[in-house]
Design a protein around this motif. Sequence first.
Motif: not given
Length: 393
Positions: A110-114, A151-164, A170-178
């Motif tokens: 990931e680029a960004f892991l939450v 590669k993943i752009g943004i991976n929010v891997a924990s339960d979350s509220d009100s992510v924006r 996003f370009v050239y990623l396997s998955t842009a957002m999870v």
Amino acid sequence: MTTTVYDVTTFPASVPATTDIGRVINEILAQVHAEQTSQTTRPGAVIYIPPGHYDLLTRVVIDISYVQIKGSGHGFQSLAIRDESDTTGWVDTLPGASHIRVLNTDGALEAFLVKRDASPSQAGRINSVEFRDFIIDGVEASKPYLPGSGKIGINVASDSDSVRIEGMGFVYLSTAMVLRGADAAWVTGNFAAECGSCLELTGASQVVRVTNNSLISAWAGACVRAEHAEGLLVEGNTLVWHGSVHLSECSRCSIASNKFVSSWPGMVWMEGACDENLITGNLFTRVDTESSNDNGHDDLFGMLQCSGTDNLVSSNLFSYRVDAGLRRPASAIPTIVLVKSGADNVIMGNHVCGTDDYRIVLDQSTTGTRIVHSVPQTAVEAYTQDYVCVPMP
């Protein structure tokens, strides 16, 4: 007074932001941790990325709430077009604005892991993390991008509220957002292209809004994929290449007023127990610009496939524009809507154009399907007697 606004180019980090913006942001977050220590005094932080090109060697890990990471524009450029062109005379050959190149040397994908290590019952959910107005670039890739580099752009891997996630590129990623276990997330105004999948909602999400995006996925993935979603809204998007929404055991979702263009069937796929979903006011255009690539579904799969109970498919325009010689299996009569399983589904007030030879198919296990003012009786291929058809007048 506690510092709450940071600039990655002026923060006194151990490396310049252009060398490893991931390390810089992690050091900023460490300072936020150190300065905001009380349950009742955690306002979070704004981390600003000015226009420029930034390498990311180290994954960013966000485990606190109320963090906004924002740039100055999504700066998208089609890298696939660039890589397939003679760019000698081009003015620019890289994405612009606030541009992050994902070059992970830390072994992360990931680029960004939450993510928060403690469970939500112990530490609460992560709230109000925002990503705005910058581009995440996987740097190099080959079609269909999935599994690709992983590669993943943004991976929010924990339960979350009100992510924006708003105004991002996003370009050239396997998955842009999870997003896993997302509650009331907003994914709006983004441009994701040349990715295997654009958005995946995993776990059990609820009342997520996916609106006004341009999402372009290859044949191995989907523009939007959701599992166990409740109340998902997908509205006003342009979904192209394999323009598709894949719902797996989702309920009370609304797929409305989107433009779908796809070279493959399965533009909306309701898989498993999908109940009380509304598919309305969409424009579906089925073309074939890449018949040599196969997503595993032929023209009998359906432009739209429905499973579950009490779903309503209404007021959509289905435009099927594939030459007979390119249909799979050879010379197949294309299925526009396949009701694969379930009861009391309604297909009403739709319009089919582009071909006079098509079918609405009801599988044997279906019961109580109602087809109202959508197609002539001759276009209904029913393997069950338990249905009602009111044909086009």
